[in-house]
Design an enzyme around this catalytic site. Structure first.
Site, PDB file in Angstrom:
ATOM      1  N   GLY A 268       1.377   1.202  -4.553  1.00 21.36           N
ATOM      2  CA  GLY A 268       1.254  -0.216  -4.836  1.00 21.36           C
ATOM      3  C   GLY A 268      -0.079  -0.571  -5.458  1.00 21.36           C
ATOM      4  O   GLY A 268      -0.737   0.262  -6.094  1.00 21.36           O
TER       5      GLY A 268
ATOM      6  N   GLU B 249       6.455 -11.330   7.150  1.00 22.16           N
ATOM      7  CA  GLU B 249       5.279 -11.071   7.986  1.00 22.16           C
ATOM      8  C   GLU B 249       4.057 -11.895   7.585  1.00 22.16           C
ATOM      9  O   GLU B 249       3.211 -12.216   8.429  1.00 22.16           O
ATOM     10  CB  GLU B 249       4.903  -9.589   7.939  1.00 22.16           C
ATOM     11  CG  GLU B 249       4.506  -9.096   6.553  1.00 22.16           C
ATOM     12  CD  GLU B 249       4.105  -7.636   6.541  1.00 22.16           C
ATOM     13  OE1 GLU B 249       3.270  -7.250   7.373  1.00 22.16           O
ATOM     14  OE2 GLU B 249       4.624  -6.890   5.687  1.00 22.16           O
TER      15      GLU B 249
ATOM     16  N   ASP C 154       7.842  -4.656  -1.039  1.00 18.38           N
ATOM     17  CA  ASP C 154       7.552  -6.091  -1.130  1.00 18.38           C
ATOM     18  C   ASP C 154       7.865  -6.656  -2.510  1.00 18.38           C
ATOM     19  O   ASP C 154       7.947  -7.871  -2.679  1.00 18.38           O
ATOM     20  CB  ASP C 154       6.080  -6.367  -0.806  1.00 18.38           C
ATOM     21  CG  ASP C 154       5.764  -6.228   0.665  1.00 18.38           C
ATOM     22  OD1 ASP C 154       6.710  -6.006   1.454  1.00 18.38           O
ATOM     23  OD2 ASP C 154       4.578  -6.325   1.030  1.00 18.38           O
TER      24      ASP C 154
ATOM     25  N   GLY D  89      -3.123  -1.116  -4.271  1.00 18.87           N
ATOM     26  CA  GLY D  89      -4.282  -0.340  -3.866  1.00 18.87           C
ATOM     27  C   GLY D  89      -4.301   1.025  -4.528  1.00 18.87           C
ATOM     28  O   GLY D  89      -5.345   1.499  -5.005  1.00 18.87           O
TER      29      GLY D  89
END
Length: 448
Positions: A177, A307, A208, A179
């Protein structure tokens, strides 16, 4: 989403492409064979005409695909694959397809896997390299997780680059992703400063679905499918008890795509909450008042919450971060559960409240058919780009086509679910929930 400038879409190249591709493709249309892709092939940034009013219409991504001329001599290439961050359905499919494309389409003799993410490139953790073989990867696509292992957090860029240079690695495929791609961008820039001919190509991985310039990342569809199964069980639980209420918390740290996708796929959710929209709990227009009305009228309710939703409800609690630098969110699922129980107890209304958190289950399963196909295509387009000497880029998915996206664009922002989007409007239609559950007017959010 911030509008890029034409110069922002230029793809870095390692140099002149002097070697012919071994792929059996043509340079022009033919009845029985595919075609090489020219660097002149572009994909328009905007496709909706009304979007062009007052905006430049000359923004184009470079289209991904096999090139007729290569920067690298395939017979001398050493390649490596690294997987970082959280698990996601389809990672093993990507590893396998990168290996197969390099080995059997291009004839690359040496392909390595890096163990446990970027830490595998730091000698302080030992030798992180394993030489991949057909036997190793033959059946890994049938399993969830990552065959190579993963980890979070950065490693010293110069140390990683030293390791790659010492091993003679010509190309690195970074599966992860935002990072992971920040690390890939740093590696590519450091290699340029040293004049090292290292191709660094990113493959987007996140359930996500929050990577910009990627309409859908692999693993998202599988995660939504599994989440829908959980919601079906939650619906049965809710209907099986007097005034049954079930909360399902799904992944979505900064974006609500999984929660929205699972809600619309299920059609059995009554309230859905995403990070992009605030909500209040207390009357007169807070969530608890609407939930009470729903339960008294229908006798049950199913709630889906991402979340990252509702973090404003935790006030001034201290902020903590994980190894990747991401903010650790407070548990909105258990918070909602406790507030719901307290509300109905205070109102002297019977309520049977249950809480389900399937987060780590929906991300660790094998890819479904759709994600398996998407994973394979991301992987093979990444190999084509690297063989042509393209670097510091991510394989994007834009308007149904695969494109080359400069890494700095990917790492400069996140993709969010717009409350104005057709996807969120579908959620509102499916749940019947109010457009906003707040007691004070909130500033209008912008689409991204």
């Amino acid at each position: 989403m911030t509008l890029p400038k034409p110069e922002d879409l230029i793809i870095h190249s390692l140099g002149e492409c002097r070697f012919p591709s071994p792929l059996q493709l043509g340079a022009a249309s033919g009845e029985y064979h595919g075609e090489f892709m020219s660097d002149a092939a572009k994909v328009r940034f905007h496709v909706e005409l009304e979007r062009l009013e007052g905006r430049p219409d000359d923004l184009f991504f470079e289209r991904a695909g096999p090139r007729e001329r290569l920067f690298f001599d395939p017979s001398k290439v050493k390649a490596a694959i690294v997987t970082c961050g959280g698990l996601c359905p389809g990672i093993n499919n990507v590893i396998r397809s990168v290996f197969l494309s390099l080995k059997y389409n291009y004839g690359v003799p040496e392909v390595y896997g890096i163990r446990y993410g970027y830490r595998g490139l730091n000698p302080a953790y030992g030798d992180g390299f394993i030489r991949l073989t057909h036997e190793m990867v033959e059946n890994i696509h049938l399993h969830g997780g990552t065959f190579l292992g993963s980890s979070r957090g950065p490693q010293p860029v110069e140390v990683m680059l030293d390791t790659l240079a010492d091993r003679g690695i010509d190309m690195l495929f970074c599966v992860g992703g935002d990072g992971t791609q920040r690390g890939a961008d740093a590696l590519a820039q450091a290699a340029r400063r040293r004049n090292l001919p290292l191709a660094v190509v990113g493959i987007p991985k996140t359930i996500d679905n929050d990577i910009p310039y990627v309409f859908r990342s692999f693993g998202y569809g599988t995660a939504v499918e599994k989440a829908r199964e959980v919601i079906a069980g939650a619906h049965a639980e809710a209907k099986g008890a007097p005034n049954g209420i079930v909360i399902v918390k799904l992944m979505g740290r900064n974006a609500g795509f999984i929660a929205a996708g699972a809600t619309t796929a299920s059609q059995e959710v009554n309230f859905a909450f995403i990070p992009e929209l605030p909500f209040d709990l207390d009357p007169p227009n807070g969530f608890l008042a609407h939930l009470e009305k729903r339960v008294l009228q229908r006798g049950h309710a199913v709630i889906v919450v991402a979340e990252g939703a509702g973090q404003h409800l935790f006030g001034d609690l201290p902020v903590e971060r994980d190894a990747s630098g991401n903010i650790k969110h407070h548990d909105i699922g258990t918070y909602l559960r406790d507030r719901i129980i307290a509300h109905f107890r205070e109102r002297r209304i019977e309520a049977n409240v249950k809480y389900i958190d399937p987060s780590y289950l929906i991300r660790s399963v094998p890819a479904n058919c759709d994600d398996a196909q998407l994973s394979d295509r991301f992987a093979r387009y990444a190999v084509h780009a690297a063989m042509a000497g393209k670097t510091d880029l991510l394989i994007g998915y834009w308007h149904g086509l695969f494109v080359h996206v400069p890494m700095h664009l990917v790492t400069s922002q996140k993709k969010h679910l717009s409350p104005k989007s057709s996807m969120w409007l579908s959620v509102l239609a499916a749940t019947g929930q109010p457009v906003l559950m707040v007691n004070e007017p909130v500033p209008e959010t912008t689409a991204s």
